[in-house]
Design an enzyme around this catalytic site. Structure first.
Site, mmCIF file in Angstrom:
data_model
loop_
_atom_site.group_PDB
_atom_site.id
_atom_site.type_symbol
_atom_site.label_atom_id
_atom_site.label_comp_id
_atom_site.label_asym_id
_atom_site.label_seq_id
_atom_site.Cartn_x
_atom_site.Cartn_y
_atom_site.Cartn_z
ATOM 1 N N CYS A 116 61.454 48.950 7.206
ATOM 2 C CA CYS A 116 60.094 49.490 7.210
ATOM 3 C C CYS A 116 59.348 49.267 8.525
ATOM 4 C CB CYS A 116 59.276 48.901 6.055
ATOM 5 S SG CYS A 116 59.832 49.430 4.419
ATOM 6 N N HIS A 256 51.348 49.442 7.395
ATOM 7 C CA HIS A 256 52.464 49.960 6.599
ATOM 8 C C HIS A 256 52.052 50.041 5.134
ATOM 9 C CE1 HIS A 256 56.346 50.646 4.916
ATOM 10 N NE2 HIS A 256 56.483 49.425 4.433
ATOM 11 N N ASN A 286 55.657 54.197 -0.708
ATOM 12 C CA ASN A 286 56.229 53.629 0.512
ATOM 13 C C ASN A 286 57.306 54.568 1.044
ATOM 14 O OD1 ASN A 286 57.481 52.157 2.511
ATOM 15 N ND2 ASN A 286 57.824 50.334 1.278
#
Length: 332
Positions: A116, A256, A286
């Site tokens: 990520c 994020h 996500n």
């Protein structure tokens, strides 16, 4: 100014049409909308359902969106960095294919994988190439088809992830705008907490690994959450201190989009008011490498030349970090 800084000068994005809502997930696994929303902030996520289409399809769409909006000639692009944890296939670089398909015939390309944190690390890499003076246009794409590695009977992971892509163009700047500072970290302690067991060199694919479901993402949610909360908050606070930034100096937090509680914890550590925190997790979940550029695309209208942006991300491995960037343009 004679010093070259690396500034973002254009953004683009793409998300698939198919929407997987919390209500639909209620019929698939033992969960409910209230539970998902309270713990993650997610209401829905997008999935790329068409057969034969992978991460490159979304990356190409996002790049084409940027090229069209910025009215640039793809042949002028010097380099394409493809931030992804779900490449189309092993060995053959997805970024190379994307560059060819968008007409970036004079660019070289490669993939960058840091879970990520891939896009955040890619920002650092793209900026370094620009600041070297050797390259003038570096296209950074963050794209992931997470639905390709998610077990939709596993409620620990299937509620979290979605598919999407975003792209930014880095160019030289002589006004002192663009990337100002970075604080990037990694720690192999995270190797066992967020991973896919099979498909790599340690445990190659076999009938047995497929039967055992070892090609899907495994996440120890509580452990990852604990490290993510402290990691993202620590580096964001650190980069503010290093650059003598107060909460009043920061215009936007670009965090994020993994979990709303992690985003809130980071903002609280930085002392930021809620209106300075850009959030779209409720719409996409996500999307791994795509969360940061999707934020820039969704909120491009709000970003003004000279704004101070703090980027923060946390990913498997573990990988994490923060970047301080001055926004370089007003949307026309």
């Amino acid at each position: 100014m004679n010093t070259i800084t690396a500034a973002i000068t254009a953004v683009g994005a793409y998300v698939p049409e198919f929407v997987l809502s919390n209500q639909v997930l209620e019929s698939m696994v033992d969960t409910n909308d209230e539970w998902i929303t309270t713990r993650t902030g997610i209401k829905e996520r997008r999935l790329l359902k068409e057969k034969g289409k992978g991460t490159s399809f979304m990356a190409i769409k996002a790049a084409q969106d940027l090229i069209s909006k910025a009215n640039i000639n793809p042949a002028d692009i010097d380099m394409v960095i493809m931030a992804t944890t779900t490449p189309d296939m092993p060995v053959a670089s997805t970024g190379v294919y994307v560059a060819t398909q968008i007409g970036a015939v004079n660019a070289f390309s490669y993939d960058l994988q840091a879970a990520c944190s891939s896009f955040l690390y890619g920002m650092s890499t793209a900026a370094a190439y620009i600041q070297s003076g050797r390259y003038k246009k570096v296209l950074l794409i963050g794209a992931d088809k997470m639905s390709s590695i998610i077990d939709y009977t596993d409620r620990a992971t299937c509620i979290i992830f979605g598919d999407g892509a975003g792209a930014v163009l880095f160019e030289p700047n002589h006004e002192g705008l663009g990337l100002q500072d970075e604080f990037l970290r990694s720690d192999g302690i995270g190797r066992e907490y967020l991973k896919i067991d099979a498909g790599g060199s340690i445990l190659p694919p076999s009938a047995e690994t497929v039967a055992n479901g070892q090609h899907f993402v495994f996440q120890d949610g509580k452990t990852v959450f604990k490290y993510a909360v402290s990691g993202m908050a620590d580096v964001s606070e650190k980069i503010m201190e290093r650059n003598n930034l107060t909460k009043d100096d920061v215009n936007w937090l670009i965090a994020h989009q993994a979990n709303k509680r992690i985003i809130d914890a980071t903002a609280n550590r930085m002392g930021l008011d809620e209106e300075k925190v850009l959030v779209n997790i409720q719409r996409y979940g996500n999307t791994t490498s795509a969360t940061l550029p999707l934020l820039l695309s969704d909120f491009e209208d709000k970003l003004k030349k000279g704004d101070n942006l703090i980027f923060a991300a946390f990913g498997g491995g573990f990988t994490w970090g923060s970047i301080y960037l001055k926004w370089a343009y007003n949307k026309q």
